[in-house]
Enzyme design. Sequence first.
Site, PDB file in Angstrom:
ATOM      1  N   LYS A  17       0.822  -1.211   0.000  1.00  0.00           N
ATOM      2  CA  LYS A  17       0.000   0.000   0.000  1.00  0.00           C
ATOM      3  C   LYS A  17       0.863   1.272   0.000  1.00  0.00           C
ATOM      4  O   LYS A  17       2.084   1.203   0.194  1.00  0.00           O
ATOM      5  CB  LYS A  17      -0.939  -0.062   1.208  1.00  0.00           C
ATOM      6  CG  LYS A  17      -1.993  -1.177   1.119  1.00  0.00           C
ATOM      7  CD  LYS A  17      -2.859  -1.179   2.377  1.00  0.00           C
ATOM      8  CE  LYS A  17      -4.033  -2.126   2.264  1.00  0.00           C
ATOM      9  NZ  LYS A  17      -4.874  -2.100   3.504  1.00  0.00           N
ATOM     10  N   TYR A  57     -12.712  -2.370  -3.399  1.00  0.00           N
ATOM     11  CA  TYR A  57     -13.236  -2.310  -2.033  1.00  0.00           C
ATOM     12  C   TYR A  57     -14.762  -2.236  -1.993  1.00  0.00           C
ATOM     13  O   TYR A  57     -15.332  -1.866  -0.958  1.00  0.00           O
ATOM     14  CB  TYR A  57     -12.591  -1.149  -1.274  1.00  0.00           C
ATOM     15  CG  TYR A  57     -11.163  -1.458  -0.834  1.00  0.00           C
ATOM     16  CD1 TYR A  57     -10.888  -2.536   0.023  1.00  0.00           C
ATOM     17  CD2 TYR A  57     -10.080  -0.683  -1.256  1.00  0.00           C
ATOM     18  CE1 TYR A  57      -9.596  -2.825   0.432  1.00  0.00           C
ATOM     19  CE2 TYR A  57      -8.776  -0.970  -0.846  1.00  0.00           C
ATOM     20  CZ  TYR A  57      -8.546  -2.049   0.000  1.00  0.00           C
ATOM     21  OH  TYR A  57      -7.264  -2.338   0.413  1.00  0.00           O
ATOM     22  N   ASN A 120      -1.854   0.092   7.109  1.00  0.00           N
ATOM     23  CA  ASN A 120      -1.387  -1.224   7.557  1.00  0.00           C
ATOM     24  C   ASN A 120      -0.587  -1.954   6.479  1.00  0.00           C
ATOM     25  O   ASN A 120      -0.531  -3.174   6.444  1.00  0.00           O
ATOM     26  CB  ASN A 120      -2.560  -2.052   8.071  1.00  0.00           C
ATOM     27  CG  ASN A 120      -3.622  -2.241   7.004  1.00  0.00           C
ATOM     28  OD1 ASN A 120      -3.461  -1.790   5.879  1.00  0.00           O
ATOM     29  ND2 ASN A 120      -4.694  -2.914   7.359  1.00  0.00           N
ATOM     30  N   HIS A 123      -2.167  -5.329   1.517  1.00  0.00           N
ATOM     31  CA  HIS A 123      -3.473  -5.962   1.297  1.00  0.00           C
ATOM     32  C   HIS A 123      -3.259  -7.378   0.819  1.00  0.00           C
ATOM     33  O   HIS A 123      -2.340  -7.636   0.039  1.00  0.00           O
ATOM     34  CB  HIS A 123      -4.282  -5.208   0.217  1.00  0.00           C
ATOM     35  CG  HIS A 123      -5.443  -6.021  -0.285  1.00  0.00           C
ATOM     36  ND1 HIS A 123      -6.648  -6.070   0.369  1.00  0.00           N
ATOM     37  CD2 HIS A 123      -5.556  -6.888  -1.336  1.00  0.00           C
ATOM     38  CE1 HIS A 123      -7.460  -6.914  -0.267  1.00  0.00           C
ATOM     39  NE2 HIS A 123      -6.822  -7.416  -1.310  1.00  0.00           N
ATOM     40  N   GLU A 134     -10.255  -9.869  -7.511  1.00  0.00           N
ATOM     41  CA  GLU A 134      -9.237  -8.826  -7.368  1.00  0.00           C
ATOM     42  C   GLU A 134      -8.128  -8.972  -8.425  1.00  0.00           C
ATOM     43  O   GLU A 134      -7.669  -7.973  -8.981  1.00  0.00           O
ATOM     44  CB  GLU A 134      -8.640  -8.884  -5.956  1.00  0.00           C
ATOM     45  CG  GLU A 134      -9.647  -8.472  -4.874  1.00  0.00           C
ATOM     46  CD  GLU A 134      -9.158  -8.749  -3.458  1.00  0.00           C
ATOM     47  OE1 GLU A 134      -7.984  -9.150  -3.284  1.00  0.00           O
ATOM     48  OE2 GLU A 134      -9.954  -8.553  -2.525  1.00  0.00           O
TER      49      GLU A 134
HETATM   50  P1  IDP Z   1      -7.876  -6.724   5.794  1.00  0.00           P
HETATM   51  O1  IDP Z   1      -7.038  -5.743   4.990  1.00  0.00           O
HETATM   52  O2  IDP Z   1      -7.100  -7.288   6.946  1.00  0.00           O
HETATM   53  O3  IDP Z   1      -8.520  -7.778   4.934  1.00  0.00           O
HETATM   54  P2  IDP Z   1     -10.491  -5.462   5.925  1.00  0.00           P
HETATM   55  O4  IDP Z   1     -11.447  -5.620   7.056  1.00  0.00           O
HETATM   56  O5  IDP Z   1     -10.799  -6.155   4.637  1.00  0.00           O
HETATM   57  O6  IDP Z   1      -9.044  -5.873   6.455  1.00  0.00           O
HETATM   58  O7  IDP Z   1     -10.352  -3.887   5.668  1.00  0.00           O
HETATM   59  C1  IDP Z   1      -9.757  -3.387   4.483  1.00  0.00           C
HETATM   60  C2  IDP Z   1      -8.852  -2.243   4.836  1.00  0.00           C
HETATM   61  O8  IDP Z   1      -9.634  -1.147   5.330  1.00  0.00           O
HETATM   62  C3  IDP Z   1      -7.864  -2.526   5.971  1.00  0.00           C
HETATM   63  O9  IDP Z   1      -6.700  -3.198   5.514  1.00  0.00           O
HETATM   64  C4  IDP Z   1      -7.559  -1.141   6.486  1.00  0.00           C
HETATM   65  O10 IDP Z   1      -6.629  -0.469   5.634  1.00  0.00           O
HETATM   66  C5  IDP Z   1      -8.916  -0.454   6.337  1.00  0.00           C
HETATM   67  N1  IDP Z   1      -9.711  -0.556   7.582  1.00  0.00           N
HETATM   68  C6  IDP Z   1     -10.419  -1.621   8.021  1.00  0.00           C
HETATM   69  N2  IDP Z   1     -11.052  -1.369   9.179  1.00  0.00           N
HETATM   70  C7  IDP Z   1     -10.749  -0.101   9.480  1.00  0.00           C
HETATM   71  C8  IDP Z   1     -11.101   0.762  10.570  1.00  0.00           C
HETATM   72  O11 IDP Z   1     -11.847   0.394  11.503  1.00  0.00           O
HETATM   73  N3  IDP Z   1     -10.580   2.014  10.557  1.00  0.00           N
HETATM   74  C9  IDP Z   1      -9.765   2.451   9.533  1.00  0.00           C
HETATM   75  N4  IDP Z   1      -9.404   1.664   8.492  1.00  0.00           N
HETATM   76  C10 IDP Z   1      -9.886   0.417   8.460  1.00  0.00           C
HETATM   77 MG    MG Z   2      -9.927  -7.579   3.380  1.00  0.00          MG
END
Ligand code: IDP
Ligand code: MG
Length: 161
Positions: A17, A57, A120, A123, A134
Amino acid sequence: MKDDRLPTMEQTLIILKPDCVQRRLIGRILARFEDKGLKLAAMKLMQISRELAERHYAPHKGKPFYPGLIEYITSGPVVVMVLAGPRAIDVSRKLMGKTFGYEAEPGTIRGDFGLSRTFNLVHGSDSPESAATEIAIYFTQDELHSYGFADEASVMRADEV
Ligand code: IDP
Ligand code: MG
């Protein structure tokens, strides 16, 4: 019937990312996946458009973090790749760690390199269905490479795949 003892060859979509690129962590994070034995099937540096981000997304549309997520993922260049290997989806998710940096275990990518909920670093697809969707968003079929490693026989038994 599928034999659950045998790993299934899979492909997964991984994105390094914008925070990963900005923090000059591409090489170190790519090394985690390479060290594990996963094989690069495709890779490119690109800036994700709003349209692609919204397709990627779509399952999160309507969630409170969705607008910030779209803004973040389109904010700068990313490295998009397809990794292949036995159980590549699950293996990659384990290497990545839990979604939020402050919850991710040390030893995982997110656990070692960050603290944030949004930023984070990486992805990874979460199921075979999302991987297929995807991968098709970012790559055409002829951009996906299939090849062997010279040392493959030392990494896995032929009858495991
Ligand atoms: P993942 O990346 O571990 O699969 P997902 O729940 O699919 O997690 O969420 C997609 C992305 O959205 C996350 O990687 C993160 O960047 C962002 N995200 C998810 N939940 C939150 C939140 O509660 N606050 C801010 N960003 C979030
Ligand atoms: Mg995800």
